[in-house]
Write a protein that holds these residues in place. Structure first.
Motif, mmCIF file in Angstrom:
data_model
loop_
_atom_site.group_PDB
_atom_site.id
_atom_site.type_symbol
_atom_site.label_atom_id
_atom_site.label_comp_id
_atom_site.label_asym_id
_atom_site.label_seq_id
_atom_site.Cartn_x
_atom_site.Cartn_y
_atom_site.Cartn_z
ATOM 1 N N PHE A 62 21.747 -36.328 32.059
ATOM 2 C CA PHE A 62 20.528 -35.916 31.775
ATOM 3 C C PHE A 62 19.496 -37.116 31.336
ATOM 4 C CE2 PHE A 62 23.168 -32.082 30.688
ATOM 5 C CZ PHE A 62 22.496 -31.278 31.576
ATOM 6 N N ASN A 63 20.194 -38.152 31.216
ATOM 7 C CA ASN A 63 19.198 -39.220 31.110
ATOM 8 C C ASN A 63 18.293 -39.590 32.105
ATOM 9 O OD1 ASN A 63 18.189 -41.949 30.712
ATOM 10 N ND2 ASN A 63 20.218 -42.810 29.844
ATOM 11 N N TYR A 152 29.118 -33.813 32.854
ATOM 12 C CA TYR A 152 27.981 -34.188 31.844
ATOM 13 C C TYR A 152 27.537 -35.688 32.218
ATOM 14 C CZ TYR A 152 29.038 -29.643 29.854
ATOM 15 O OH TYR A 152 29.322 -28.487 29.519
ATOM 16 N N ILE A 153 28.354 -36.381 33.083
ATOM 17 C CA ILE A 153 28.180 -37.894 33.148
ATOM 18 C C ILE A 153 27.967 -38.185 34.567
ATOM 19 C CG2 ILE A 153 29.407 -38.540 30.780
ATOM 20 C CD1 ILE A 153 31.758 -39.269 32.704
ATOM 21 N N VAL A 154 27.410 -39.335 34.758
ATOM 22 C CA VAL A 154 27.426 -39.773 36.125
ATOM 23 C C VAL A 154 27.954 -41.405 36.103
ATOM 24 C CG1 VAL A 154 25.662 -40.763 37.961
ATOM 25 C CG2 VAL A 154 25.326 -38.598 36.772
ATOM 26 N N GLY A 155 28.797 -41.660 36.836
ATOM 27 C CA GLY A 155 29.233 -43.106 36.847
ATOM 28 C C GLY A 155 28.723 -44.018 37.562
ATOM 29 N N ILE A 156 28.440 -45.303 37.163
ATOM 30 C CA ILE A 156 27.509 -46.087 37.806
ATOM 31 C C ILE A 156 28.367 -47.578 37.869
ATOM 32 C CG2 ILE A 156 25.610 -45.297 36.998
ATOM 33 C CD1 ILE A 156 25.441 -47.531 34.689
#
Length: 201
Positions: A62-63, A152-156
């Motif tokens: 959601f960032n 709930y997260i996205v890996g970068i």
């Protein structure tokens, strides 16, 4: 014009990597038009990508910063090493007040890690790297709660394209004064922060 001055520029990439490993909480910066996006997150150094390696982490989905962490979009990362005020009283010679610090600036190309297994594996690696207790926590990547994190997260991944070390450590002073400033930096790094935390928590 070279800035910072040459004696404040760290040229040994080994010291850059060591700073990243010792102080992994980074400031990630991206820009779109006139808007600046800033996120604070821990990043793990990975040697296997490109000339200088890459940085691996994850961001809350959601960032709003996520929009700019796509295929090869430029990003800036700052790692913050120890820092402190140096009083003129520190030195054996006449000097002015200053601030000593270690900072690492990274330019990178940002991409998303789309494979969920790679994302959860990166979190497990981060956890094992950061755990320092006698009985370290081990993240079970198959645990349903751990798997639920992936919603709930996205890996970068940030592939490093260039780097700069800003190590301002009184290098332009006499050897004795440089040693005295180093001792102050060590003392400040060990300073008790109990009163500060008690006031804000």
């Amino acid at each position: 014009m070279n800035y910072p001055p040459k004696h404040h520029q760290e040229t040994d990439f080994t010291n850059i990597v060591e700073t990243i490993k010792q102080y992994p909480l980074a400031t990630l910066i991206s820009a779109k038009d006139s808007e600046i996006f800033t996120t604070h997150l821990p990043l793990m150094y990975n040697t296997s990508d490109g000339e200088f390696g890459s940085l691996i982490g994850h961001v809350d989905k959601f960032n709003p910063h996520i929009e700019l962490l796509q295929e090869n979009i430029p990003a800036q990362v700052i790692f913050h090493g120890p820092n402190c005020y140096i009083s003129p009283n520190t030195y054996s010679t006449t000097q002015f007040p200053t601030w000593n610090y270690i900072k690492v600036h990274i330019s990178a190309k940002a991409t998303r890690i789309t494979n969920n297994e790679d994302v959860i594996a990166s979190i497990a690696h981060m956890t094992s790297t950061l755990e320092t207790s006698d009985n370290p926590y081990v993240l079970d990547t198959k645990n349903p709660r751990a798997q639920a994190l992936l919603d709930y997260i996205v890996g970068i991944k940030l592939e490093i394209t260039s780097w700069e070390g800003k190590f301002k450590l009184s290098q332009d002073k006499l050897p004795k004064d440089r040693k005295l400033a180093k001792e102050v930096l060590i003392q400040e790094s060990r300073k008790d922060i109990t009163a500060f935390l008690d006031n804000i928590l």
